[in-house]
Structures are given as structure tokens and as C-alpha cells.
Design an enzyme around this catalytic site. Sequence first.
Site, PDB file in Angstrom:
ATOM      1  N   GLY A 520      60.255   4.572  28.320  1.00 31.32           N
ATOM      2  CA  GLY A 520      59.552   4.746  27.045  1.00 31.32           C
ATOM      3  C   GLY A 520      58.464   3.707  26.903  1.00 31.32           C
ATOM      4  O   GLY A 520      57.606   3.532  27.778  1.00 31.32           O
ATOM      5  N   ASP A 521      58.495   2.975  25.777  1.00 33.53           N
ATOM      6  CA  ASP A 521      57.493   1.925  25.527  1.00 33.53           C
ATOM      7  C   ASP A 521      58.102   0.535  25.625  1.00 33.53           C
ATOM      8  O   ASP A 521      57.640  -0.400  24.987  1.00 33.53           O
ATOM      9  CB  ASP A 521      56.850   2.135  24.149  1.00 33.53           C
ATOM     10  CG  ASP A 521      57.881   2.091  23.030  1.00 33.53           C
ATOM     11  OD1 ASP A 521      57.473   1.827  21.884  1.00 33.53           O
ATOM     12  OD2 ASP A 521      59.085   2.302  23.301  1.00 33.53           O
ATOM     13  N   GLU A 522      59.155   0.354  26.402  1.00 37.47           N
ATOM     14  CA  GLU A 522      59.826  -0.927  26.561  1.00 37.47           C
ATOM     15  C   GLU A 522      59.523  -1.516  27.940  1.00 37.47           C
ATOM     16  O   GLU A 522      59.689  -0.846  28.958  1.00 37.47           O
ATOM     17  CB  GLU A 522      61.335  -0.768  26.375  1.00 37.47           C
ATOM     18  CG  GLU A 522      61.733  -0.384  24.946  1.00 37.47           C
ATOM     19  CD  GLU A 522      63.246  -0.264  24.789  1.00 37.47           C
ATOM     20  OE1 GLU A 522      63.924  -0.124  25.826  1.00 37.47           O
ATOM     21  OE2 GLU A 522      63.733  -0.321  23.657  1.00 37.47           O
TER      22      GLU A 522
END
Length: 850
Positions: A520-522
Site C-alpha cells: 500500500g502506502d507504507e
Amino acid sequence: MDEWSPQELKKLQKKNKRLKALLQKYKQQHHLQHALILLSEQASTIPELCSFYPAIQRLLADYVPSKNFYVVLRNPDTGLLELSYFVDQKDGIQTPLVTDQHFEQGVTGYVFRSRATAYFTRETMTAAQQQGKFKILGAQAEHWLGVPIYQDTDVIGVMVSQSYDAKQGYSQEQIELFEVIALYLATAIERVKKRELLESQVKQRTQALTLSNQALNDEISQRKKALERQQTLFQISELASQSINIDDVYYHVHQIMKSITYAENLYIALYDKDNNWLTFPYAVDECSEDFGPRPFAKGFSELVLTSKQCQLIDRARSEQLIAEGIIERQGKLDPSCRCTSWLGAPLKTAQGVIGLIVCQAYNNKYDFVQEDVELIAYVSNQIANVLQNHLSQQALRQSHQELELRVAEKTRELRQANLHLQLQIDERRKIEQQLYHDAHHDSLTGLPNRSLFLSQLERTLGQYQRFPEKDFAVLFIDLDKFKDINDKLGHQCGDQFLIEVADKLKQCIRDHDLIARLGGDEFVILLTQLNERQQAEDVAKRIIAVMQQPFCNQGICIQSGASIGITYSKRDYSHTDEIIRDADAAMYYAKQTGKGRFEFYHPLLGYGNDQQEPHQRHHLMDLHTHFRASDIVNFDQQQPHAQLLDAYGEHPVLGSTSFEQLKRFASDNYELAKVELKLLKYGFNQHQSDIMSLLNCSSLLLDDKHFEGLSHWVGQLTNKDKLCLLFSEAELRFCSANQMKNLDKLYQQGLHIGLNEFGKDRCELSLLTQLPYFCVLLNATFSRRVLQDPRYDHMLQGVLAVTQLNDCMVIAKGPCILNYRSLLEHHGVHHFIGQQHAIAEQQPLHAIPS
């Protein structure tokens, strides 16, 4: 002259006053007539709406203060008010586009709903807002005038002019003029649109006719070329059946080549693979007579033979090939005869490449083009077969060489087999290297993935335990507003944003540091060889600074950012999970306290070590927990069909937080499974309703070591027909075979099973067929995109078709807005999630009976 009496003076004053009123009225009517004439002229002459609106603004400027002017029209498809033209001295174009319902909430929407002209000063607008009539959005004007735009009896939009000068208001005559312009504006807009459409259709028709004529000409040209090539092939084929010697075959081939391209200078070369030798049995050239046999070297001919492809070489490419070392010049060239264009084609047969045929031009007499390449490639195979046929006949006459040819052939086959085997070995080695890289790197950004990062972190932790002076730090990074980028610009732009972020993050660290994408956005960063905590803080500051730069695509810019959690090495760490957990907890606190910042891990954010005081630790079991219920309602009937139950915990630092977020504070999976089972029992017992209860459940409870407790509880329930356990689509997609087997056991026990967050990452219809689900809860983003993108509507229709077979209820998440639900209802969705309300008082998890 006699003086006027008072009565006569009074009559004259009345007549004078009446004449002034009539003059003012005539002047107003003249302005209105003149404005309408200009409006009609603009509608008749301006071809595009983008030029029409500025013209209307200039027309109004002669009579009404209109430096701040905009027009809003209703979208007939979505029913929302959308901006058509906007000019403002204070607000930029981004201001009216902050939210999707900007105009519906503001004073513009108020005029649209009231269907009447509205004139506000700063004071009256503030008072109307306090009465709840609308919200003041953007810079507040001193004078605001809005007029509805009518089309027949329907209001299709609003025309607005506003002034930021307290002394520059709007008179009654100006308001009337504004209303008259708005009254005829819809008709003028339609005229411009029709003219735009007509011009577009004329252009399209003209373009279609042009393309049709061009296609017809191309077809005729292609047929002529096909006939010419066919005739050429017939001529070449006749050579194969003629009883002529090989020299005559070469001559006839030369004459055929002259008929299809420039072939004044032509030679045919044969390649002896066994001896690695070139012979030139036929050559006609105006500048050279030296065509004797020679060994295989690095010339143009060898390039054709090794590449097995046609080669078109001009002066520029010749110099490039020489510079790259692919071609080597043999001796000095005569400046008076310099080859300026060279074209060679391999002669391929079933036995391989036997040689090549070459045409060349000197001193710019002719420049070979791509069409020449296609022609020579087209006939070269046929020429090769003819030559091969005659050469074979010649070879039969030389019977004394048969044994040597057989030995040479076997040697060549063995050499090819060895080469093929070596190529297979090299290819397998490359595949193994690629598989290892793919297994340890993110396919989108190319960064290391979770597996590679954890392996490196484990080695770093082991080295730190042996050499405590080698400090390290882990930075857990979560991107801010990533969801906005995906929603507004699309997933493709979201992927491009992640790629740019990865490049930016790599610029903020040293060469020996490691950055990875967890999903994801991690992102996570491992900093090694540190001397002090300030070094990790400096890296975090650089990342926050570089992430403050806006991300722009398609003319839209979105300000992102990063929330960073940092944990620094300490002797208490014994496992990598503890490090990741603490960095994650610090990141979550940074996000909760403002975003775009960093936080070092503190014991208050998660678990402390065993030497800390009891009051410093905040275990998951100590958190106060309560449940909230959301009604599942039908669009037409407000009586709930079921209720969705969600657990919330009161964290001392993070405040009221959903149980899904609090899972990060569990010490291990055993404690998490124990807590989750306890919450399922407590939530269902507290609800005790006649309608169905929907409770979220993780796939962790489907593991064999936790499933027994869940199955035992389900078996004891007397009202299990009122309970439905929800599993997320992402978790079920990665469930093991044993977990899916245990899920089927729950269904066989009579328990209802539901699917949650469907369509969040992908829309797998095959997942819907694995069990007869009681309900499917659509992801909120997926539901919203159904209204915006036809592709998502097609996906939804597939979901509805599959669920109808099992009488499965499809439930949409999203805002509790009537218009939103009405639009989804047209797409076939009839059930929605309503407002939340508490159903149980708060109490610590450890106080809830098991």
C-alpha cells in the site's frame, strides 16, 4: 413676467418628477434591450462555450460590477452543481472545487433550491448562515448577487456576481438587468452548444471521408505492389526449373533485381560455415573488381550473416558501427568511389543461411529506403531456394566430397547442441536470479519487500546484540492523503505517485541504508552505523521536507506528506516483530496528532519492557471497550434488516479507536485471537435483537490452534441464526486450505457467513461462489466509483448477478445522503449502512467474562 403661484410650482414639480421617473425607466429599458441584443449577437457568433462566458462577463461589466463572476450549472447525469466559468479577485480556481458538494452547501445551492434571486451584504449573509440556510465558503464578499438560470420552468443553474468593495453594491436596476440576462442565458448557451456540436460533426465527417479515400488509395497501391511481387516470384521460380548452369542463374537474378530496385552494383556471396569462409561467385560493381574469397571478418556482409536479418546501412550508421567496434575497415578506400548506401539480405533456406545478396550505391546516386528493404527481404528467400537447388545439384556431381560433407555436418550439429545446452544453462541461471529478485522486491517500485527487509533487520539485530555500540534505527513511514490521490486521479496515478515517492525516499538516505515497501502506502527504512538519535531525526526531517512538494498530474496538484514513527535500537529488543510494532505505534501517534511529522517510540504508545512500572504499560486487555451498532436499511423502508456491530477501545494516548487499529498493540497472535473471541461473545450477547447481528471476524480465528474455541462457542449458541460473521475480501483471498475448510465447518454448524470490504483492492467474482454468503458489504470507495466509472458499474452488475443466485444481500457503504443512495439504487443496490449508535457501556477488556 408674472411669478408662478405656489400651486403652479407644485404641479410643475410633480410633472418634473414624473418625467425623471419616465426617463429613468426608458434608460433602464434601453440598457436591457441593448444587453439582450449583444447577448444574442454573442450567441450567434461565438463558436465555443469557453469564449462565450468571458464575452458575457464583458457585456455585464458595462452595467453591473462583475469583476468577480461565475456560472454554475446542474449536471443532468449526477444531479450535482458543477462550475462552468469562474473569475475571482481573491479565490483561485481550486477554491470552488475543494469538495464535491461545495455548491450544494453554499449560498449558490441556496439560490438554486429557492428558485429566486438573492442579494446579500456581508451582514445579511452572516445572519443567514447563523439561521442554517447555507454555509459561507471561500472569501466572504461585501455584496453578493445570485440569479437562477431557467430553462422553460426548470432551474438549471445559477449566475453569480460578487463585490469585495463595501461601497460598490448593486442597485435595483442592476439586479433587474442581471435577472433578464440570466433569463435568456440558457437559450444562448444551447445555441452555442448546438453550433459547437454541428462544427464537431462536420469535422468528424470530413475526417472520415479523408480517411476513407486514403484507405482506398492505400488498398489500390497495396494490390499493385502485391501483383508486382507475385510476378517477380514467378520469374524467380522459373529459374529453379530451367536446366541452366549456376552462372546463368546469378545473371538472371541480377536482372530481376534491377526490375524491382536500384541494382547497378550487385554481388552474391556464399558462406562456408565449416571453414568460416566467404566466396563471391557473382559480382558486378562500377568501382571495385576485388571480389576474391576471404575469411570471415567484421564487414557489412558478416553483419548480415550473423544477424540473419536485412541490413540497410548509410554513411551515418556505417560510422556508428565502426565506432562501436562491430565493423572494421579493411584497407584504404578510394575517395572517388565511396559507398553511400548499402543494402544486404540473407539467403535463408531450410538448412540455414547460405549467403547473402547485396545492392550498393556510390556517391549518392541512390538512397535505399525501407520499401527497398521489404522488397529484397520478400524475394531473398525465393532466391535462396533457387540457388540452393542449383548448388545441391552441383554438389551431387562432386560425389568424392560426400563423406567430408557428412562429417562436417555432424560436427556442426554437435557444436550447435553444445551451444544450445550452454544457452539453456545460462538461461536457467538468469531465471533463478530473476525469481530471487522478484521474490524479494516490490514489483511496482522495485524496492525491497517485507521479506528482504525483515531478513536484513534480523541480521542487524543479531549484530547489535553482539556489538551494542553499532546502533541502528527503524523508520515506519505512512503517506498522508494517498487515498485522495487514488480517488481523484485514479489508481494509475496513485501507482505513479508511489514510484516517485520511492525515488524521493532513496535520495534521503545513505548508500548502505535500506528502504523497503511493506505494501500500500507504507514504507520502512533501516538506518545502520548510527552514533546518535539525531541522525535518525535528520533523515526523518529530510523525508518530511521532500514529501511536502505537491504531486501534480493532469493539471491537478495534491499536497501529500508523510507521518513517520521512529524506534531506536535498545538491548531489550529480542525479535524483529517488536521493532516493527514500536515503529508502527510511533507512526500511528504521529498521524493522529497532526500528520506530516515524526515521533520517536515511547512506552505510552504501546508495550514497554518488563522492567517498566505497571502504570507505564497500556496492554490491550486494560483498554476500555464498547460497541456501536449501525442499522442496515433498505432504500424505501427505514426499518433495519440487520445491524453491523463494531468494537471501539479508549486508548490513553490515541483516544477512541476502532478495534482494527488497536490490534497493533497486541503482544502476539495468541493474545489477539483471545481478545477477538471475547469481543465476539460480548458484542453478540449485548445486542440480543430479533434482527441479524453482523460482527467482524479476522481469519486468525480460522487457524487450527484458535478455531476450536470459536467452533465451541458457535455450537453452544441457541440463536445462531441471528449471527453473521464478516470476513474481509483481502483476508479470505490469502486464506490457507485449512482455514477455508474451517470456515466451511462454521457454515455447516448453521452460522451465517458474510463478506466485508468487497472491491477494495480487486473484484474477484470467483470468491463469491465459494460459500452461500448471507451478505456482501461493498467497499465505500468501490461504491462511489460505480457512480463515476462505467467499468465499475459492469463489475457491480456481475456481483449482483452472482449474489442473486444465493439470495445474498448486497450492502453499500458510504455517506448517509439521500441523493447518493438514490443513484446507487438505480444501479441495483438496495441496502445501505445507516447511522451509528452505542449499544453497551464502556468497560475494560479484562472485566468482560470469557
